[in-house]
Design an enzyme around this catalytic site. Structure first.
Site, PDB file in Angstrom:
ATOM      1  N   HIS A 299       0.878  -1.170   0.000  1.00 54.10           N
ATOM      2  CA  HIS A 299       0.000   0.000   0.000  1.00 54.10           C
ATOM      3  C   HIS A 299       0.914   1.218   0.000  1.00 54.10           C
ATOM      4  CE1 HIS A 299      -3.763   2.199   0.634  1.00 54.10           C
ATOM      5  NE2 HIS A 299      -2.932   3.086   1.163  1.00 54.10           N
ATOM      6  N   CYS A 300       0.719   2.112  -0.962  1.00 54.57           N
ATOM      7  CA  CYS A 300       1.655   3.221  -1.126  1.00 54.57           C
ATOM      8  C   CYS A 300       0.994   4.544  -0.733  1.00 54.57           C
ATOM      9  CB  CYS A 300       2.099   3.254  -2.591  1.00 54.57           C
ATOM     10  SG  CYS A 300       3.198   4.627  -2.943  1.00 54.57           S
ATOM     11  N   VAL A 301       1.551   5.222   0.275  1.00 53.95           N
ATOM     12  CA  VAL A 301       0.956   6.499   0.696  1.00 53.95           C
ATOM     13  C   VAL A 301       1.166   7.582  -0.368  1.00 53.95           C
ATOM     14  CG1 VAL A 301       0.881   6.285   3.206  1.00 53.95           C
ATOM     15  CG2 VAL A 301       2.999   7.000   2.126  1.00 53.95           C
TER      16      VAL A 301
ATOM     17  N   MET B 106      -1.646   7.048  -2.636  1.00 52.07           N
ATOM     18  CA  MET B 106      -2.910   6.925  -1.896  1.00 52.07           C
ATOM     19  C   MET B 106      -3.718   5.708  -2.341  1.00 52.07           C
ATOM     20  SD  MET B 106      -4.053  10.840  -2.241  1.00 52.07           S
ATOM     21  CE  MET B 106      -3.469  10.942  -3.895  1.00 52.07           C
ATOM     22  N   ASN B 107      -3.030   4.654  -2.704  1.00 55.85           N
ATOM     23  CA  ASN B 107      -3.718   3.497  -3.276  1.00 55.85           C
ATOM     24  C   ASN B 107      -2.845   2.266  -3.031  1.00 55.85           C
ATOM     25  OD1 ASN B 107      -5.554   2.049  -4.761  1.00 55.85           O
ATOM     26  ND2 ASN B 107      -5.115   3.046  -6.733  1.00 55.85           N
TER      27      ASN B 107
END
Ligand SMILES: [Zn+2]
Ligand SMILES: [Zn+2]
Length: 289
Positions: free
Chosen positions: A145-147, A150-151
């Site tokens: 999950h990549c900040v 945002m997805n």
């Protein structure tokens, strides 16, 4: 105790979601930070300067055009990674070997291809799918999950995420190299344009430092992801792969690259879906009722 732990996890996920909204402004701010000194204050004015030589104008046009091409591709990949669904498990999916119907079926716990059930989604998980507690769903071929985007990064948007890394690296590297002669001229005692504009010098210096930091850190990250693509592995599976030899998803370099970037090579660097991608998603859909 368990309730408190759940609460902490929930708070953590909520914080990450909020942080994601700030990240989009950070990314746009970073592009603007390099855009201002390179296009607006240093190279753009050379194009319209009657005192500039043809050589200087050609050099300035090269920098300005490439900044726009790389910046455009970077933002295109970035928004594609944000807006594309990473791939979720279709309703009614059942694994090839359903242990509920066939308890005799061999279930090797070390085999990543074994049937797995997600208690949170109350659904069977296809191979390589993992539950993301921030998205609250199981994600196909989940990487992480990549900040920044945002997805979740999964089957359908991994190509866009990889291209976002690549174009951000190239843009930072090009910006750093374009600012280098400006600083060597300034600190070499020739003064230059910056003498008259201390604010421009401050912004250019900040952009230069940020571009060095980004190009260095992204270089390592790109090498890591290039190795993962070449081996048909994800960030989550990295440790599992060390244990399991041979790695069951490795189909050879060319096929591994095609699984992420598509079978038509001219589309590899274009942030769009192309033929031959997301093949496992199609297989999973066929197995869903
Ligand atoms: Zn799940
Ligand atoms: Zn997620």
């Amino acid at each position: 105790m368990a309730g408190c732990k759940d609460c902490n996890v929930f708070q953590f996920c909520k914080c990450l979601r909020l942080l994601g909204n700030v990240m989009i402004l950070v990314v746009l701010g970073l592009v603007a930070l390099s855009y201002y000194p390179i296009v607006v204050s240093i190279y753009g004015p050379v194009l319209f300067d009657p005192k500039a030589t043809v050589g200087q104008q050609v050099g300035a046009a090269f920098v300005v055009v490439w900044f726009h091409i790389l910046g455009g591709l970077m933002l295109w990949s970035y928004f594609a990674a944000i807006l594309t669904c990473p791939g979720h498990v279709p309703d009614g999916f059942r694994p090839d070997v359903d242990p509920e119907e066939n308890p005799e079926a061999p279930v090797d716990k070390s085999d990543p291809r074994r049937p797995r059930f997600c208690r949170k989604c109350q659904k069977w998980k296809p191979e390589r799918a993992h539950h993301c507690s921030i998205c609250g769903k199981c994600v196909l071929r989940m990487d992480h999950h990549c900040v920044w985007v945002m997805n979740c990064v999964g089957e359908r948007n991994y190509k866009f995420f990889f291209l976002f890394l690549l174009y951000t690296f190239l843009l930072s590297l090009m910006s750093m190299l374009a600012l280098l002669p400006y600083f060597s001229e300034f600190f070499g005692g020739n003064g230059g344009e910056a003498d008259d504009h201390p604010a421009n010098l401050a912004v250019s210096f900040m952009a230069f430092v940020v571009d060095i930091a980004f190009s260095l850190s992204l270089c390592g990250f790109i090498v890591m992801h290039a190795k993962l693509v070449a081996a048909n592995c994800t960030t989550i599976e990295m440790f599992e792969k060390e244990r399991i030899k041979p790695w069951p998803y490795d189909q050879g370099l060319r096929k591994n690259i095609e699984e992420v970037f598509g079978t038509y090579w001219p589309m590899w660097l274009v942030p769009m879906h192309s033929e031959g991608q997301c093949t496992s998603e199609e297989r999973i859909r066929l197995r869903s009722v």
